[in-house]
Design a protein around this motif. Sequence first.
Motif, mmCIF file in Angstrom:
data_model
loop_
_atom_site.group_PDB
_atom_site.id
_atom_site.type_symbol
_atom_site.label_atom_id
_atom_site.label_comp_id
_atom_site.label_asym_id
_atom_site.label_seq_id
_atom_site.Cartn_x
_atom_site.Cartn_y
_atom_site.Cartn_z
ATOM 1 N N ARG A 131 0.842 -1.193 0.000
ATOM 2 C CA ARG A 131 0.000 0.000 0.000
ATOM 3 C C ARG A 131 0.878 1.242 0.000
ATOM 4 O O ARG A 131 1.938 1.254 0.614
ATOM 5 C CB ARG A 131 -0.922 0.007 1.226
ATOM 6 C CG ARG A 131 -1.883 -1.174 1.280
ATOM 7 C CD ARG A 131 -2.649 -1.216 2.588
ATOM 8 N NE ARG A 131 -3.442 -2.437 2.684
ATOM 9 C CZ ARG A 131 -4.007 -2.888 3.800
ATOM 10 N NH1 ARG A 131 -3.848 -2.195 4.948
ATOM 11 N NH2 ARG A 131 -4.705 -4.003 3.808
ATOM 12 N N TYR A 132 0.389 2.275 -0.674
ATOM 13 C CA TYR A 132 1.133 3.530 -0.704
ATOM 14 C C TYR A 132 0.177 4.671 -1.025
ATOM 15 O O TYR A 132 -0.993 4.453 -1.397
ATOM 16 C CB TYR A 132 2.275 3.470 -1.727
ATOM 17 C CG TYR A 132 1.833 3.504 -3.168
ATOM 18 C CD1 TYR A 132 1.882 4.690 -3.902
ATOM 19 C CD2 TYR A 132 1.369 2.347 -3.807
ATOM 20 C CE1 TYR A 132 1.473 4.732 -5.234
ATOM 21 C CE2 TYR A 132 0.970 2.381 -5.130
ATOM 22 C CZ TYR A 132 1.012 3.567 -5.843
ATOM 23 O OH TYR A 132 0.609 3.598 -7.149
ATOM 24 N N ARG A 133 0.697 5.880 -0.881
ATOM 25 C CA ARG A 133 -0.083 7.081 -1.166
ATOM 26 C C ARG A 133 0.583 7.834 -2.318
ATOM 27 O O ARG A 133 1.800 8.056 -2.302
ATOM 28 C CB ARG A 133 -0.155 7.971 0.085
ATOM 29 C CG ARG A 133 -1.161 9.106 -0.009
ATOM 30 C CD ARG A 133 -1.131 9.935 1.280
ATOM 31 N NE ARG A 133 -1.484 9.116 2.435
ATOM 32 C CZ ARG A 133 -2.734 8.893 2.835
ATOM 33 N NH1 ARG A 133 -3.739 9.427 2.172
ATOM 34 N NH2 ARG A 133 -2.968 8.146 3.894
ATOM 35 N N THR A 134 -0.195 8.210 -3.309
ATOM 36 C CA THR A 134 0.331 8.937 -4.456
ATOM 37 C C THR A 134 0.643 10.383 -4.071
ATOM 38 O O THR A 134 0.276 10.852 -2.991
ATOM 39 C CB THR A 134 -0.666 8.927 -5.618
ATOM 40 O OG1 THR A 134 -1.845 9.649 -5.232
ATOM 41 C CG2 THR A 134 -1.041 7.492 -6.004
ATOM 42 N N ALA A 135 1.293 11.097 -4.991
ATOM 43 C CA ALA A 135 1.669 12.487 -4.726
ATOM 44 C C ALA A 135 0.460 13.370 -4.465
ATOM 45 O O ALA A 135 0.553 14.361 -3.734
ATOM 46 C CB ALA A 135 2.483 13.034 -5.902
ATOM 47 N N ASP A 136 -0.689 13.013 -5.041
ATOM 48 C CA ASP A 136 -1.892 13.813 -4.809
ATOM 49 C C ASP A 136 -2.730 13.311 -3.632
ATOM 50 O O ASP A 136 -3.848 13.759 -3.411
ATOM 51 C CB ASP A 136 -2.751 13.885 -6.080
ATOM 52 C CG ASP A 136 -3.217 12.506 -6.554
ATOM 53 O OD1 ASP A 136 -2.980 11.505 -5.839
ATOM 54 O OD2 ASP A 136 -3.815 12.427 -7.646
ATOM 55 N N GLY A 137 -2.178 12.362 -2.856
ATOM 56 C CA GLY A 137 -2.821 11.921 -1.626
ATOM 57 C C GLY A 137 -3.722 10.709 -1.748
ATOM 58 O O GLY A 137 -4.271 10.248 -0.737
ATOM 59 N N ALA A 138 -3.898 10.145 -2.936
ATOM 60 C CA ALA A 138 -4.761 8.978 -3.097
ATOM 61 C C ALA A 138 -4.061 7.720 -2.596
ATOM 62 O O ALA A 138 -2.854 7.558 -2.752
ATOM 63 C CB ALA A 138 -5.145 8.815 -4.565
ATOM 64 N N LEU A 139 -4.834 6.828 -1.994
ATOM 65 C CA LEU A 139 -4.299 5.558 -1.518
ATOM 66 C C LEU A 139 -4.387 4.504 -2.622
ATOM 67 O O LEU A 139 -5.382 4.437 -3.349
ATOM 68 C CB LEU A 139 -5.072 5.073 -0.290
ATOM 69 C CG LEU A 139 -4.898 5.898 0.988
ATOM 70 C CD1 LEU A 139 -5.840 5.399 2.064
ATOM 71 C CD2 LEU A 139 -3.462 5.811 1.467
ATOM 72 N N ARG A 140 -3.351 3.705 -2.724
ATOM 73 C CA ARG A 140 -3.315 2.640 -3.722
ATOM 74 C C ARG A 140 -2.868 1.345 -3.053
ATOM 75 O O ARG A 140 -2.088 1.347 -2.103
ATOM 76 C CB ARG A 140 -2.337 2.981 -4.852
ATOM 77 C CG ARG A 140 -2.739 4.210 -5.662
ATOM 78 C CD ARG A 140 -3.888 3.878 -6.612
ATOM 79 N NE ARG A 140 -4.186 5.008 -7.464
ATOM 80 C CZ ARG A 140 -5.112 5.935 -7.200
ATOM 81 N NH1 ARG A 140 -5.818 5.853 -6.071
ATOM 82 N NH2 ARG A 140 -5.333 6.924 -8.042
ATOM 83 N N THR A 141 -3.348 0.228 -3.600
ATOM 84 C CA THR A 141 -2.958 -1.093 -3.132
ATOM 85 C C THR A 141 -2.577 -1.948 -4.333
ATOM 86 O O THR A 141 -3.295 -1.971 -5.326
ATOM 87 C CB THR A 141 -4.104 -1.776 -2.361
ATOM 88 O OG1 THR A 141 -4.460 -0.985 -1.225
ATOM 89 C CG2 THR A 141 -3.683 -3.165 -1.888
ATOM 90 N N VAL A 142 -1.444 -2.626 -4.214
ATOM 91 C CA VAL A 142 -0.974 -3.516 -5.284
ATOM 92 C C VAL A 142 -0.729 -4.888 -4.678
ATOM 93 O O VAL A 142 0.034 -5.020 -3.712
ATOM 94 C CB VAL A 142 0.324 -2.993 -5.931
ATOM 95 C CG1 VAL A 142 0.700 -3.877 -7.121
ATOM 96 C CG2 VAL A 142 0.184 -1.543 -6.362
#
Length: 404
Positions: free
Chosen positions: A152-163
């Motif tokens: 899991r991580y957060r993009t530069a614009d603050g969105a959360l992502r899961t891979v």
Amino acid sequence: MAEKTGELTDSPESTTVVVIGAGPAGLTVANLLRRSGIDCVVLERRSREYVAQRQRAGIVETRAVRMFDSWGLADRVLGGIPYDGILELRVDGESHLVSDNDGSEGPRARLCPQQVLVQKLTAVYLADGGDLRFEAADVSLHDLTGDRPTVRYRTADGALRTVSCAFVAGCDGDHGISRTAVPDGALTAYAQDHGIGWLTVLADAPPPAHPLLAVSPHGFAAHFPRGPQASRYYLQCPPDDHPDAWPDARIWDALRTRLADPALPVGPITDRETFRLRSLVHDPMQYGRLHLVGDAAHIVSPMGGKGMNLALHDADVFARAVRDAVRDDDDTALRSYSQRCLRRVWNDQEFSHWLTRTLHDAGDAAESGPFHRNLARARLDRLLTSPAAAHAFAELMTGLDLTE
């Protein structure tokens, strides 16, 4: 990082390998996987501009050059300037030239600063359609012992992502998050503080004809090329010294004295820092489906230039092991990844420790003591007079071809 209440992520993505970190280790893993037809996602917490300018090691050893060549990447990723394999050892002002030619056939080492290698690896990976995500914040690893770990991580614009993925390559260095994701007690750390400090200086000044290591009663010094008109210098100093203790005039005076070169050309100093020489090995280099690569698993004293080259070796071993697992459903190499890498790690640790102690102890007797100084001088004499000792040194410098 825990998700905030009400904060949603997109539907999880899926890939075969998530690579944490876009330094030499991570980008090499990513390029080799790409060459193998295996999909991966690279996450890097810094910006592309920051990563491309990080100044580090400068020699890609012979073994690593041949590794890139075997993957068809040498011409695309290895920049820098030609290296004739000659190292100068200057002992009390007397010059001795030592070759790293071990008699083997194939391409030789390259003088290629880390930032040049990283820039080229980045460009090749993106040109080949690779997925590289900069400014990935708050990266966290989950379910590493399960069949499908998630990152899991957060993009530069603050969105959360899961891979979700089959494997995680932890290539984010000694202070990254990959190793901290391993539970306490799962790894054993072997650490060594060498009790030596270095001041490292980058200057716009003419490079030497050959990489230069100098021993004198005033302390160790070194001079390496970093480009057509750029040099990296090293000066032995107390381990806790601060860069402010080394104004320009003191640096140039010390270099002229220790390098035995009163006419040493000067130039604008663009960077200086001090650090302690230390070594660190974590065993094993894997936990579940997480595999530690490069500095995330081991730190080696910079003497001998093995740090980046060990990372490149790890990356090659890991990529080939994943290829076997994905293409042939054979996980033998993945299960033995740590054992295979650590054999070379300890071999290079020993060489680096030997060279560190030899070149520092042979200098200031007040620092090392007369007994250790004479031992170090004997080792230097053997290296410079015995063809067998010189050949063994060349093998270690080029990257001893240990049987896998």
